[in-house]
Write a protein that holds these residues in place. Structure first.
Motif, PDB file in Angstrom:
ATOM      1  N   ASP A  14      41.920  48.871  44.843  1.00 32.26           N
ATOM      2  CA  ASP A  14      40.491  48.791  45.181  1.00 32.26           C
ATOM      3  C   ASP A  14      40.246  48.507  46.659  1.00 32.26           C
ATOM      4  O   ASP A  14      39.089  48.376  47.077  1.00 32.26           O
ATOM      5  CB  ASP A  14      39.820  47.692  44.339  1.00 32.26           C
ATOM      6  CG  ASP A  14      39.761  48.073  42.860  1.00 32.26           C
ATOM      7  OD1 ASP A  14      39.686  49.274  42.566  1.00 32.26           O
ATOM      8  OD2 ASP A  14      39.795  47.162  42.004  1.00 32.26           O
ATOM      9  N   THR A  43      44.594  53.564  38.310  1.00 24.70           N
ATOM     10  CA  THR A  43      43.951  54.560  39.172  1.00 24.70           C
ATOM     11  C   THR A  43      43.218  55.596  38.325  1.00 24.70           C
ATOM     12  O   THR A  43      42.066  55.957  38.591  1.00 24.70           O
ATOM     13  CB  THR A  43      44.989  55.276  40.056  1.00 24.70           C
ATOM     14  OG1 THR A  43      45.749  54.292  40.743  1.00 24.70           O
ATOM     15  CG2 THR A  43      44.334  56.212  41.053  1.00 24.70           C
ATOM     16  N   LYS A  46      40.090  54.029  36.640  1.00 26.07           N
ATOM     17  CA  LYS A  46      39.019  53.821  37.632  1.00 26.07           C
ATOM     18  C   LYS A  46      38.303  55.130  37.944  1.00 26.07           C
ATOM     19  O   LYS A  46      37.072  55.217  37.888  1.00 26.07           O
ATOM     20  CB  LYS A  46      39.620  53.228  38.914  1.00 26.07           C
ATOM     21  CG  LYS A  46      38.630  53.089  40.054  1.00 26.07           C
ATOM     22  CD  LYS A  46      39.287  52.599  41.324  1.00 26.07           C
ATOM     23  CE  LYS A  46      38.294  52.696  42.470  1.00 26.07           C
ATOM     24  NZ  LYS A  46      38.592  51.829  43.567  1.00 26.07           N
TER      25      LYS A  46
ATOM     26  N   LEU B 152      32.843  46.546  34.725  1.00 27.18           N
ATOM     27  CA  LEU B 152      33.169  47.961  34.970  1.00 27.18           C
ATOM     28  C   LEU B 152      31.975  48.705  35.575  1.00 27.18           C
ATOM     29  O   LEU B 152      32.122  49.464  36.532  1.00 27.18           O
ATOM     30  CB  LEU B 152      33.554  48.656  33.663  1.00 27.18           C
ATOM     31  CG  LEU B 152      35.024  48.709  33.267  1.00 27.18           C
ATOM     32  CD1 LEU B 152      35.200  49.580  32.031  1.00 27.18           C
ATOM     33  CD2 LEU B 152      35.897  49.250  34.396  1.00 27.18           C
ATOM     34  N   HIS B 155      31.449  47.635  39.161  1.00 32.03           N
ATOM     35  CA  HIS B 155      32.468  48.095  40.108  1.00 32.03           C
ATOM     36  C   HIS B 155      32.535  49.613  40.202  1.00 32.03           C
ATOM     37  O   HIS B 155      32.501  50.173  41.299  1.00 32.03           O
ATOM     38  CB  HIS B 155      33.847  47.531  39.725  1.00 32.03           C
ATOM     39  CG  HIS B 155      34.838  47.655  40.838  1.00 32.03           C
ATOM     40  ND1 HIS B 155      35.619  48.779  41.006  1.00 32.03           N
ATOM     41  CD2 HIS B 155      35.140  46.836  41.873  1.00 32.03           C
ATOM     42  CE1 HIS B 155      36.383  48.623  42.084  1.00 32.03           C
ATOM     43  NE2 HIS B 155      36.108  47.452  42.629  1.00 32.03           N
ATOM     44  N   GLU B 156      32.614  50.301  39.072  1.00 32.16           N
ATOM     45  CA  GLU B 156      32.816  51.762  39.101  1.00 32.16           C
ATOM     46  C   GLU B 156      31.525  52.538  39.338  1.00 32.16           C
ATOM     47  O   GLU B 156      31.538  53.563  40.010  1.00 32.16           O
ATOM     48  CB  GLU B 156      33.468  52.271  37.806  1.00 32.16           C
ATOM     49  CG  GLU B 156      34.569  51.428  37.196  1.00 32.16           C
ATOM     50  CD  GLU B 156      35.755  51.138  38.118  1.00 32.16           C
ATOM     51  OE1 GLU B 156      35.601  51.200  39.344  1.00 32.16           O
ATOM     52  OE2 GLU B 156      36.828  50.788  37.593  1.00 32.16           O
ATOM     53  N   ARG B 184      39.780  47.869  32.469  1.00 30.20           N
ATOM     54  CA  ARG B 184      40.375  49.183  32.773  1.00 30.20           C
ATOM     55  C   ARG B 184      41.519  49.490  31.816  1.00 30.20           C
ATOM     56  O   ARG B 184      41.659  50.622  31.323  1.00 30.20           O
ATOM     57  CB  ARG B 184      40.892  49.195  34.214  1.00 30.20           C
ATOM     58  CG  ARG B 184      39.807  49.399  35.243  1.00 30.20           C
ATOM     59  CD  ARG B 184      40.365  49.244  36.639  1.00 30.20           C
ATOM     60  NE  ARG B 184      39.389  49.574  37.668  1.00 30.20           N
ATOM     61  CZ  ARG B 184      39.538  49.235  38.938  1.00 30.20           C
ATOM     62  NH1 ARG B 184      40.599  48.549  39.340  1.00 30.20           N
ATOM     63  NH2 ARG B 184      38.629  49.570  39.821  1.00 30.20           N
TER      64      ARG B 184
END
Lengths: 177, 200
Positions: A14, A43, A46, B152, B155-156, B184
């Motif tokens: 991140d 990865t 995300k 999530l 952040h995403e 995640r």
């Protein structure tokens, strides 16, 4: 690999890892296959989540949706206006009972006071003379008339202790002589 | 501010300025432009259409009341999204209190399972159509705890940093990292299960 290292791996991904620790994680990824596999999984997760947010559409027409918001805004403004009025303040609400209570107390005080007699309130303080020898007239009344024979107005004063005033033996001026 | 403002042609800044002067038509245009995004954010957090609709409308009402405080440091859409996220978090906390549970307790329960999950080594959604993939991700998000889902989203989708998420959620950066890591991993595991289902 412990939990702390796993979290550092994620922070590395991140871009939140301090610079001095980045090299340590980079070295770890070269030598540790488990760490490399975990980084690959993180990865992928995300990126996949970020790129695939579900499309959602408000299930109401523009007019209906706006009308509900518009009503909500009006209601909120009315509420704010009501809150700002003094009649809705807590202290203002106490004014009415406090006023009523005060009125009852004053009424009670007036009703329980002794009745007035002969036009003089019992609580009236007696007049005090600066000269102790001067007679003090506590109860005095006057009446006047016009004496035609003498062609003059006469004012007649009577007091409770008029007798003292009339008595020559009690005349303080005479006694002092 | 021009009186003959063309609402459809005006940009967000012009509409916000007009709305700050009490112009409700300008505000309505802002709602029309951003309502789907705000509703989507509320739905992604609450996983319930009715609640999402109510909270998105509440967010618009709040934004009208606080519009004068908006200084333009971020975009109007970002500012609105923060408002709806905060309302959703408040709602989630109220619901948790009603159920006498805590986000932390749920974390502990779920964290134990995720610590033992094997790493997903193959891309579990390879070859899946975009529509199908979005649907599967949406379903998987529903299975996360509120705390994991929220972290999530922040952040995403909102692209907040760890410290910003910690501030919004009222927790430490360490807690944010833990939640994000296990969220995640759980998503990867849930999507791998989908892949397995399809191949069997």
């Amino acid at each position: 690999m412990n939990e702390e290292t796993q979290f550092k791996l994620m922070a590395f991904l991140d871009g939140e890892l301090p610079k001095d620790e980045e090299a340590v994680i980079a070295d770890l990824l070269k030598s540790d296959q488990e760490a490399a596999a975990l980084l690959e999984e993180l990865t992928w997760a995300k990126q996949t989540i970020a790129d695939n947010e579900a499309d959602m559409v408000v299930p109401e027409t523009r007019e209906f949706y706006w009308s509900k918001i518009s009503r909500g805004i009006e209601a909120a403004e009315r509420e704010a206006e009501r809150d700002s009025r003094p009649s809705d303040k807590w202290w203002y609400k106490l004014l009415i009972p406090a006023g009523a209570f005060s009125a009852v107390i004053i009424g009670f005080a007036v009703l329980t006071q002794p009745p007035v007699e002969d036009g003089v309130l019992p609580t009236t303080p007696k007049p005090v003379s600066e000269n102790p020898d001067e007679p003090v007239y506590t109860e005095a009344s006057t009446y006047e008339f016009y004496a035609e024979e003498e062609n003059m107005s006469v004012i007649w004063v009577t007091t409770d202790n008029a007798a003292e005033f009339e008595s020559p033996t009690r005349d303080p001026l005479l006694e002092n002589q | 501010m021009p009186k003959d403002l063309d609402y459809k042609e005006a940009d967000d800044k012009q509409l916000v300025a007009a709305a700050q002067d009490g112009n409700t038509e300008a505000f309505e245009e802002l709602i029309f432009r951003h309502r789907d995004k705000i509703y989507a954010r509320a739905f992604s957090m609450m996983r319930n259409e009715d609640e999402a609709l109510d909270l998105s409308q509440e967010a618009w009402i709040k934004s009208w009341q606080r519009l004068k405080q908006f200084q333009g440091d971020s975009s109007f859409a970002t500012w609105m999204t923060r408002i709806v996220i905060n309302l959703c978090l408040d709602q989630i906390r109220r619901q948790k209190r009603k159920r006498a549970e805590s986000i932390e307790k749920l974390d502990e329960e779920l964290g134990g399972v995720e610590r033992q999950m094997p790493v997903v080594s193959v891309n579990p959604t390879a070859g899946m159509e975009r529509g199908e993939l979005r649907k599967r991700i949406d379903e998987a998000m529903t299975k996360l705890s509120d705390a994991h889902r929220t972290v999530l989203i922040l952040h995403e989708f909102e692209e907040l940093e760890y410290k910003q998420i910690a501030k919004v959620m009222g927790c430490s950066i360490g807690t944010v990292m833990s939640r994000l890591f296990y969220a995640r991993r759980r998503m990867a595991s849930l999507l791998a299960a989908v892949k397995k289902e399809k191949t069997e």
